[in-house]
Design a protein around this motif. Structure first.
Motif, PDB file in Angstrom:
ATOM      1  N   ALA A   9       0.800  -1.285   0.026  1.00 27.69           N
ATOM      2  CA  ALA A   9       0.067   0.258  -0.157  1.00 27.69           C
ATOM      3  C   ALA A   9       0.863   1.331  -0.167  1.00 27.69           C
ATOM      4  O   ALA A   9       0.500   2.269  -0.697  1.00 27.69           O
ATOM      5  CB  ALA A   9      -0.839   0.095   1.227  1.00 27.69           C
ATOM      6  N   ALA A  10       2.040   1.200   0.813  1.00 27.09           N
ATOM      7  CA  ALA A  10       2.832   2.367   0.818  1.00 27.09           C
ATOM      8  C   ALA A  10       3.521   2.555  -0.501  1.00 27.09           C
ATOM      9  O   ALA A  10       3.601   3.946  -0.985  1.00 27.09           O
ATOM     10  CB  ALA A  10       3.907   2.385   1.948  1.00 27.09           C
ATOM     11  N   ILE A  11       4.093   1.652  -1.047  1.00 26.16           N
ATOM     12  CA  ILE A  11       4.714   1.669  -2.320  1.00 26.16           C
ATOM     13  C   ILE A  11       3.477   2.180  -3.481  1.00 26.16           C
ATOM     14  O   ILE A  11       3.984   3.072  -4.246  1.00 26.16           O
ATOM     15  CB  ILE A  11       5.395   0.318  -2.565  1.00 26.16           C
ATOM     16  N   GLU A  12       2.225   1.690  -3.361  1.00 24.97           N
ATOM     17  CA  GLU A  12       1.417   1.906  -4.380  1.00 24.97           C
ATOM     18  C   GLU A  12       0.951   3.455  -4.154  1.00 24.97           C
ATOM     19  O   GLU A  12       0.912   4.287  -5.179  1.00 24.97           O
ATOM     20  CB  GLU A  12       0.405   1.127  -4.480  1.00 24.97           C
ATOM     21  N   GLN A  13       1.103   3.891  -3.050  1.00 21.86           N
ATOM     22  CA  GLN A  13       0.618   5.365  -2.641  1.00 21.86           C
ATOM     23  C   GLN A  13       1.735   6.383  -2.992  1.00 21.86           C
ATOM     24  O   GLN A  13       1.698   7.452  -3.640  1.00 21.86           O
ATOM     25  CB  GLN A  13       0.289   5.518  -1.292  1.00 21.86           C
ATOM     26  N   PHE A  14       3.094   6.019  -2.736  1.00 18.67           N
ATOM     27  CA  PHE A  14       3.935   6.888  -2.654  1.00 18.67           C
ATOM     28  C   PHE A  14       5.038   6.792  -3.914  1.00 18.67           C
ATOM     29  O   PHE A  14       5.977   7.668  -4.183  1.00 18.67           O
ATOM     30  CB  PHE A  14       4.746   6.997  -1.438  1.00 18.67           C
ATOM     31  N   ASP A  15       4.994   5.593  -4.614  1.00 23.75           N
ATOM     32  CA  ASP A  15       5.873   5.102  -5.646  1.00 23.75           C
ATOM     33  C   ASP A  15       5.121   4.704  -6.796  1.00 23.75           C
ATOM     34  O   ASP A  15       5.395   3.506  -7.140  1.00 23.75           O
ATOM     35  CB  ASP A  15       7.085   4.539  -5.102  1.00 23.75           C
ATOM     36  N   PRO A  16       4.455   5.396  -7.554  1.00 29.29           N
ATOM     37  CA  PRO A  16       3.510   4.604  -8.526  1.00 29.29           C
ATOM     38  C   PRO A  16       4.271   4.060  -9.568  1.00 29.29           C
ATOM     39  O   PRO A  16       3.768   3.516 -10.486  1.00 29.29           O
ATOM     40  CB  PRO A  16       2.518   5.660  -9.128  1.00 29.29           C
TER      41      PRO A  16
END
Length: 102
Positions: A9-16
């Motif tokens: 979730a963090a990766i998808e939110q902050f590093d698309p």
């Protein structure tokens, strides 16, 4: 599972632009990696694994001390890698995310 869900979730939110994640072996035992693969493979962003020492660590030591010859070392490393690849493939096949079922 909770840790993987939060990481994804963090990766998808902050590093698309992230193209994927690989599970690192970090010299873990095969059984430990198998358990990790079972969880990680259920997240589409996780693309595979990168292991080294799990595959060659103890074999390399045995080879360097003359306990095994070249052919034995290569065979054992290939066997270890194949087992892990089979575990990953099996875990990925069981994953339930929509695009996995074709």
């Amino acid at each position: 599972p909770d840790g993987w869900a939060k990481a994804v979730a963090a990766i998808e939110q902050f590093d698309p632009y992230t193209r994927g994640i690989v599970v690192l072996g970090l010299d873990a035992a095969e059984a430990e990696l198998a358990a990790s693969f079972e969880v990680a493979a259920s997240y589409p962003l996780v693309k595979g694994f990168a292991v080294g020492r799990t595959v060659f660590g103890t074999v390399a030591k045995a080879w360097m001390t003359g306990e095994v010859d070249d052919a034995q070392a290569v065979s054992e490393m290939a066997t270890r890698y194949a087992r892990l690849a089979d575990v990953w493939d099996g875990a990925r096949a069981k994953a339930t995310w929509p695009s996995n079922k074709g």
